[in-house]
Enzyme design. Structure first.
Site, short mmCIF file in Angstrom:
data_model
loop_
_atom_site.label_atom_id
_atom_site.label_comp_id
_atom_site.label_asym_id
_atom_site.label_seq_id
_atom_site.Cartn_x
_atom_site.Cartn_y
_atom_site.Cartn_z
N ARG A 130 -1.27 -14.62 -25.84
CA ARG A 130 -0.85 -14.98 -24.67
C ARG A 130 -0.94 -16.34 -24.31
O ARG A 130 -0.14 -16.85 -23.66
CB ARG A 130 -1.75 -13.96 -23.64
CG ARG A 130 -1.22 -13.98 -22.27
CD ARG A 130 -2.21 -13.25 -21.37
NE ARG A 130 -1.90 -13.05 -20.18
CZ ARG A 130 -2.21 -14.15 -18.97
NH1 ARG A 130 -3.01 -15.26 -19.53
NH2 ARG A 130 -1.99 -13.98 -17.75
N ASP B 244 6.48 -4.29 -19.26
CA ASP B 244 5.94 -4.13 -18.11
C ASP B 244 6.89 -3.09 -17.37
O ASP B 244 8.05 -3.35 -17.59
CB ASP B 244 5.58 -5.22 -17.21
CG ASP B 244 4.42 -4.95 -16.39
OD1 ASP B 244 3.37 -4.76 -16.49
OD2 ASP B 244 5.02 -4.73 -15.08
N TYR C 108 6.53 -1.39 -5.38
CA TYR C 108 6.48 -2.82 -5.64
C TYR C 108 7.48 -3.70 -5.12
O TYR C 108 7.49 -4.67 -4.83
CB TYR C 108 6.26 -3.16 -7.24
CG TYR C 108 5.10 -2.95 -7.65
CD1 TYR C 108 3.63 -3.68 -7.49
CD2 TYR C 108 4.73 -1.62 -8.43
CE1 TYR C 108 2.51 -3.38 -8.02
CE2 TYR C 108 3.44 -1.18 -8.87
CZ TYR C 108 2.37 -2.14 -8.67
OH TYR C 108 1.22 -1.70 -9.00
N ARG D 170 -2.53 0.67 -21.96
CA ARG D 170 -2.94 -0.89 -21.79
C ARG D 170 -4.00 -1.06 -23.15
O ARG D 170 -4.61 -1.99 -22.95
CB ARG D 170 -3.78 -1.14 -20.59
CG ARG D 170 -3.06 -1.19 -19.38
CD ARG D 170 -2.28 -2.49 -19.30
NE ARG D 170 -1.42 -2.39 -17.92
CZ ARG D 170 -1.81 -3.05 -16.82
NH1 ARG D 170 -2.99 -3.44 -16.83
NH2 ARG D 170 -1.01 -2.87 -15.66
O1 CP3 Z 1 -0.34 0.16 -22.31
C1 CP3 Z 1 0.24 -0.73 -22.77
O2 CP3 Z 1 -0.57 -1.46 -23.69
C2 CP3 Z 1 1.63 -1.47 -22.61
C3 CP3 Z 1 1.93 -2.41 -21.85
C4 CP3 Z 1 1.88 -2.12 -20.51
C5 CP3 Z 1 1.60 -3.40 -19.60
N1 CP3 Z 1 1.86 -2.63 -18.01
C6 CP3 Z 1 1.07 -4.65 -20.00
C7 CP3 Z 1 0.61 -5.39 -18.77
C8 CP3 Z 1 2.32 -1.00 -19.74
C9 CP3 Z 1 2.49 0.53 -19.98
C10 CP3 Z 1 2.26 -1.33 -18.10
C11 CP3 Z 1 2.75 -0.64 -17.28
C12 CP3 Z 1 2.39 -0.84 -15.59
N2 CP3 Z 1 2.71 -2.30 -15.19
C13 CP3 Z 1 2.25 -0.10 -14.86
C14 CP3 Z 1 1.81 1.33 -14.59
C15 CP3 Z 1 0.48 1.72 -15.49
C16 CP3 Z 1 -0.52 1.30 -14.54
O3 CP3 Z 1 -1.46 0.67 -15.12
O4 CP3 Z 1 -0.95 1.78 -13.42
C17 CP3 Z 1 2.08 -0.92 -13.44
C18 CP3 Z 1 1.51 -0.43 -12.14
C19 CP3 Z 1 2.19 -2.26 -13.87
C20 CP3 Z 1 2.40 -3.49 -12.82
C21 CP3 Z 1 1.31 -4.51 -13.38
N3 CP3 Z 1 1.60 -5.31 -14.41
C22 CP3 Z 1 0.33 -4.88 -12.87
C23 CP3 Z 1 -0.25 -4.35 -11.44
C24 CP3 Z 1 -0.17 -5.81 -13.53
C25 CP3 Z 1 -1.29 -6.76 -13.06
C26 CP3 Z 1 -2.68 -5.97 -13.36
C27 CP3 Z 1 -3.68 -6.87 -14.27
O5 CP3 Z 1 -4.41 -6.08 -14.77
O6 CP3 Z 1 -3.64 -7.95 -13.81
C28 CP3 Z 1 0.61 -6.01 -14.58
C29 CP3 Z 1 0.36 -7.09 -15.59
C30 CP3 Z 1 0.04 -6.60 -17.07
N4 CP3 Z 1 0.91 -5.72 -17.69
C31 CP3 Z 1 -0.91 -6.85 -18.07
C32 CP3 Z 1 -0.62 -6.31 -19.05
C33 CP3 Z 1 -1.29 -6.30 -20.58
C34 CP3 Z 1 -2.04 -8.09 -17.80
C35 CP3 Z 1 -1.35 -9.35 -17.76
C36 CP3 Z 1 -1.97 -10.54 -18.44
O7 CP3 Z 1 -2.05 -10.61 -19.60
O8 CP3 Z 1 -2.28 -11.31 -17.62
#
Ligand code: CP3
Length: 359
Positions: free
Chosen positions: A40, A77, A153, A27
């Site tokens: 964003r 994602d 999910y 992330r």
């Molecule tokens: O690592 C990176 O920088 C690459 C991008 C990346 C994102 N999600 C961007 C993201 C990667 C590799 C993921 C993987 C991901 N997504 C996982 C597996 C890794 C982990 O964190 O366990 C999972 C379970 C998800 C599902 C997901 N996407 C969730 C649960 C959420 C919300 C969590 C939160 O922090 O609000 C997301 C959204 C998400 N994916 C964000 C980012 C940067 C935040 C969204 C935003 O900008 O509002």
């Protein structure tokens, strides 16, 4: 494509000698960075950002430009794949992901199909555009979710406290869950191969929820499907091996089996002892991790001490090959950005002593 000027991550993932321990962060492009929040806002939403190859490229490069990390990770994602299956994904502010049509009955499971790759074209376009923008500075890591984590999910419809719905399905109706996993395996393998075709130079499977499973159940419902994905992923591209990383959060207890899944590297969360894990798998795979993301809330000297602790756990001086430094899970959105600079410079300066090559 220009040759890589920094391929240290790729070499470390294959346990080849490197001059220092390379570092990137799960992330790494995210809300803790003001420049990410600005892009964003321009995109309007997280999904709009992920679906614009130009903006996804912009945010992928932000942490590379700011910190000099050793790898970029595709900005996307894991849930893009179930979205393309038609489950209706949205992200409510502060609530995490939601599926409009979760898989709750046999009919919806039987109707599930591998989505046409064309519906994920925006991801592959982003990969190609990021490679061009990186111009060989560092390698680009592609990724997917594990078949089981995606199923969590898809069945729960969103984040869950105890995953009661999918775990009940697992024990009451395992054949139904296996049908979902079968589709997820085929979709994930095709998805990773298309990312590699578009230019991804390493791939990672994020198994965030495999660690909630009982011993024996994890192997059948999470590890085996990941093994099936890896068996179908192309191993070479542009004349080089494409290393693969498997990260099961909470999975250190199964490291021997994970290390035999066909991956080149195992990602570990902060509960694992890197040195003990390394011995248990007899150096068969590289290890990635595993600093607690909350260390980044400490003062600089404490961050530096924790980095030293992590490097020392992995290996004694001169024995550092096969380690990629990372956090044990994604970086928190409340992380002070300057702490990441402290972390990266501590890894780079302290880790040289752990490697035999000085080039
Ligand atoms: O690592 C990176 O920088 C690459 C991008 C990346 C994102 N999600 C961007 C993201 C990667 C590799 C993921 C993987 C991901 N997504 C996982 C597996 C890794 C982990 O964190 O366990 C999972 C379970 C998800 C599902 C997901 N996407 C969730 C649960 C959420 C919300 C969590 C939160 O922090 O609000 C997301 C959204 C998400 N994916 C964000 C980012 C940067 C935040 C969204 C935003 O900008 O509002």
């Amino acid at each position: 494509m220009p040759p890589l000027s920094n391929d240290i991550v790729l070499r470390a993932l294959l346990r080849e000698p490197v001059p220092y321990t390379p570092v990137w962060l799960m992330r790494q492009a995210g809300r803790y960075l003001a420049e990410y929040r600005a892009t964003r806002a321009r995109a309007g939403s997280f999904l709009a950002l992920a679906k614009s190859p130009a903006l996804a490229t912009e945010v992928t490069l932000q942490p590379i430009d700011r910190y000099g990390l050793d790898a970029a990770i595709l900005f996307s994602d894991i849930l893009t794949v179930p979205e393309a299956m038609g489950l209706g994904l949205s992200f409510a502010e502060g609530e995490g992901p939601r599926f409009e049509r979760p898989l709750r009955d046999e009919a919806s499971v039987r109707a599930l199909r591998v989505p046409p790759l064309e519906s994920l074209r925006y991801v592959f376009d982003a990969v190609a555009e990021i490679r061009k923008a990186l111009a060989g500075r560092v390698p680009l890591i592609g990724f997917c979710g594990s078949p089981f984590t995606l199923a969590c999910y898809m069945v729960e419809g969103g984040a869950s406290k105890d995953f009661g719905t999918i775990k009940s399905m697992l024990y009451k109706n395992p054949e139904l869950l296996e049908l979902i996993l079968e589709v997820n395996v085929a979709a994930s393998a095709a998805y990773l191969n298309a990312q590699i075709d578009a230019g991804a130079q390493a791939v990672m499977i994020f198994d965030t929820w495999g660690g909630i499973l009982a011993d024996g159940v994890y192997q059948r419902f999470s590890l085996n499907p990941m093994r099936a994905v890896l068996a179908q992923v192309q191993r070479e591209k542009e004349g080089r091996r494409v290393p693969s990383i498997v990260f099961t959060k909470g999975g250190a207890g199964w490291i021997e089996e994970i290390a035999q899944s066909g991956c080149d590297a195992v990602g570990l969360d902060w509960t694992a002892d890197l040195g003990a894990c390394r011995k248990r798998i007899a150096d068969r795979c590289a290890l990635q991790g595993n600093l607690d993301p909350h260390v980044l809330f400490a003062k600089d000297s404490d961050i530096e001490r924790e980095v030293e602790h992590t490097l020392t756990r992995f290996g004694e001086v001169g024995e550092g090959a096969g380690h990629v430094f990372n956090l044990g899970h994604g970086i928190s959105q409340f992380t002070p950005p300057d702490a990441v600079a402290v972390l990266v410079s501590a890894v780079k300066s302290q880790s040289r002593a752990f490697h035999k090559v000085s080039a």
